[in-house]
Write an enzyme that holds these catalytic residues in place. Structure first.
Site, PDB file in Angstrom:
ATOM      1  N   ARG A 277      21.517 -45.391  24.599  1.00  0.00           N
ATOM      2  CA  ARG A 277      22.895 -44.725  24.324  1.00  0.00           C
ATOM      3  C   ARG A 277      22.817 -43.654  25.707  1.00  0.00           C
ATOM      4  O   ARG A 277      23.651 -42.738  25.639  1.00  0.00           O
ATOM      5  CB  ARG A 277      22.809 -43.850  23.298  1.00  0.00           C
TER       6      ARG A 277
ATOM      7  N   VAL B 131       0.869  -1.294  -0.083  1.00  0.00           N
ATOM      8  CA  VAL B 131      -0.010   0.030  -0.025  1.00  0.00           C
ATOM      9  C   VAL B 131       0.670   1.499  -0.074  1.00  0.00           C
ATOM     10  O   VAL B 131       0.535   2.257  -0.921  1.00  0.00           O
ATOM     11  CB  VAL B 131      -0.874  -0.078   1.015  1.00  0.00           C
TER      12      VAL B 131
ATOM     13  N   MET C  76       3.151 -28.908  11.365  1.00  0.00           N
ATOM     14  CA  MET C  76       2.340 -28.590  10.141  1.00  0.00           C
ATOM     15  C   MET C  76       2.966 -28.980   8.966  1.00  0.00           C
ATOM     16  O   MET C  76       4.131 -29.277   8.944  1.00  0.00           O
ATOM     17  CB  MET C  76       1.593 -27.330  10.069  1.00  0.00           C
TER      18      MET C  76
ATOM     19  N   GLY D  99      -0.725 -23.086  -3.785  1.00  0.00           N
ATOM     20  CA  GLY D  99      -2.157 -22.888  -4.509  1.00  0.00           C
ATOM     21  C   GLY D  99      -2.677 -21.643  -4.823  1.00  0.00           C
ATOM     22  O   GLY D  99      -2.982 -21.300  -6.035  1.00  0.00           O
TER      23      GLY D  99
ATOM     24  N   ASP E 259       4.663 -23.273   5.482  1.00  0.00           N
ATOM     25  CA  ASP E 259       5.282 -24.607   4.944  1.00  0.00           C
ATOM     26  C   ASP E 259       6.574 -24.392   4.182  1.00  0.00           C
ATOM     27  O   ASP E 259       7.225 -25.464   4.210  1.00  0.00           O
ATOM     28  CB  ASP E 259       4.133 -25.203   4.061  1.00  0.00           C
TER      29      ASP E 259
ATOM     30  N   ARG F  17       1.111 -30.224   5.289  1.00  0.00           N
ATOM     31  CA  ARG F  17       0.308 -31.324   4.708  1.00  0.00           C
ATOM     32  C   ARG F  17       1.341 -31.976   3.433  1.00  0.00           C
ATOM     33  O   ARG F  17       1.404 -33.309   3.434  1.00  0.00           O
ATOM     34  CB  ARG F  17      -0.640 -30.855   4.004  1.00  0.00           C
TER      35      ARG F  17
END
Ligand code: F6P
Length: 324
Positions: free
Chosen positions: A214, A27, A172, A107, A130, A174
């Site tokens: 260990r 902006v 998270m 997407g 992600d 996917r």
């Protein structure tokens, strides 16, 4: 007098910390270049519906440090169809928008490319915790999410070692193991499970038992949401096999998406917001801003959507080596 060049601006898909910093940068850079900005609410869904509002310098005051997105977001099914895209273009034309800036993940870049192929001047800005978008070293929001995960796992480790427990922590992602792999390194996990590397529950049990033998005081296993194994199933399997550690599990969930952006994300978002407007000033479109080395570059959307970002296996192996 010629009308001002008008930029539509939307955020889409999963929100990511730093999106507001990018909105602010777009902006204010646009206003500095004598352009105007029309905010589109609710992502592509709002573009189809014509949910528009003009945005001035004061409308983006006090948002730099806020997580989420003041423009709101959505995952629009309607926009994925040709009819939805046609309606969106019609709404853009009615509002006199000359170009569109889209802040979002993989997407959202697909949506941006679809519009660009139909003649809309589009610029993408990658925003996704992600970090699964091809063409940029890192997306807006990933650093903040990493820090959230790190803080959570550090706390879990305190209690894990006090009780000699194995903690399953679900991050998270996917379709991408990026967050899990990086968390594995920065949180010192015993094991990382990601969609890209199929792992069996037996292998996890063996690794946890080995860590116990260990002399480790705890074991942290990071499981990416999209891995082949469900966090509950792994925990049950480890308990069933009685390997020394008892288990507890924590699904971090949407905590990873919220919160005030880190300094890194604010800076990245500001740089990308400025660059996105500069692209339009220079007459460029059909590109995404991408961090390459130290600079922000323009990457063709056609390349962004036709390539898949892969997890860097060097980091996956590094996490393994450092878990000794
Ligand atoms: O893409 C970002 C992301 O947070 C993924 O990691 C996760 O799988 C997904 O969004 C969750 O989506 P939603 O918020 O729509 O449930």
């Amino acid at each position: 007098m010629a009308e001002k060049f008008s930029i539509g601006l939307l955020s889409s898909g999963g929100d990511a910390p730093g999106m507001n910093a990018a909105i602010r940068a777009v902006v204010r850079t646009a206003l500095t270049n004598n352009m105007e900005v029309i905010g589109v609410q609710h992502g592509y869904e709002g573009l189809v519906n014509g949910e528009f509002r003009p945005m001035g310098a004061r409308d983006v005051g006090g948002i730099l440090q806020r997580g989420g997105t003041v423009l709101l977001t959505s995952r629009s099914k309607r926009f994925m169809e040709p009819a939805g895209q046609r309606d969106a273009i019609r709404k853009m034309n009615e509002a006199g928008m000359d170009a569109l800036i889209v802040i979002g993940g993989e997407g959202s870049m697909n949506g941006a490319y679809a519009l660009s192929k139909q003649g809309v001047k589009v610029i993408g800005i990658p925003g996704s915790i992600d970090n699964d978008i091809w063409g940029t070293n890192i997306a807006i929001g990933t650093d903040t999410a990493m820090n959230t995960i790190m803080e959570a796992v550090d706390k879990l480790r305190d209690t894990a070692s006090s009780h000699q427990r194995a903690f399953l922590v679900e991050t998270m992602g996917r379709h991408s193991g990026y967050l899990a792999v990086m968390a594995g390194i920065v949180c010192g996990a015993e094991m990382v499970l990601i969609p890209e590397v199929p792992t069996t529950a037996e292998e996890v049990v063996a690794a946890v038992e080995d860590a116990y033998k260990r002399g480790k005081t705890h074991a942290i296993i990071i499981n990416a949401e999209g891995s082949a194994l469900r966090t509950t199933d792994i925990a049950a399997k480890i308990d069933e096999m009685d390997v020394g550690f008892k288990t507890r599990m924590t699904i971090l969930g949407h905590i990873q998406r919220g919160g005030s952006p880190t300094a890194y994300d604010r800076l990245l978002a500001s740089r990308m917001g400025v660059k996105a407007v500069e692209a339009l000033v220079e007459g460029k479109h059909g590109v995404m801003t991408g961090l390459k080395g130290k600079g922000v570059d323009f990457i063709p959307l056609a390349d962004v959507v036709s390539n898949k970002r892969k997890v860097n296996m060097e980091y996956y192996h590094m996490a393994k080596v450092l878990a000794r």
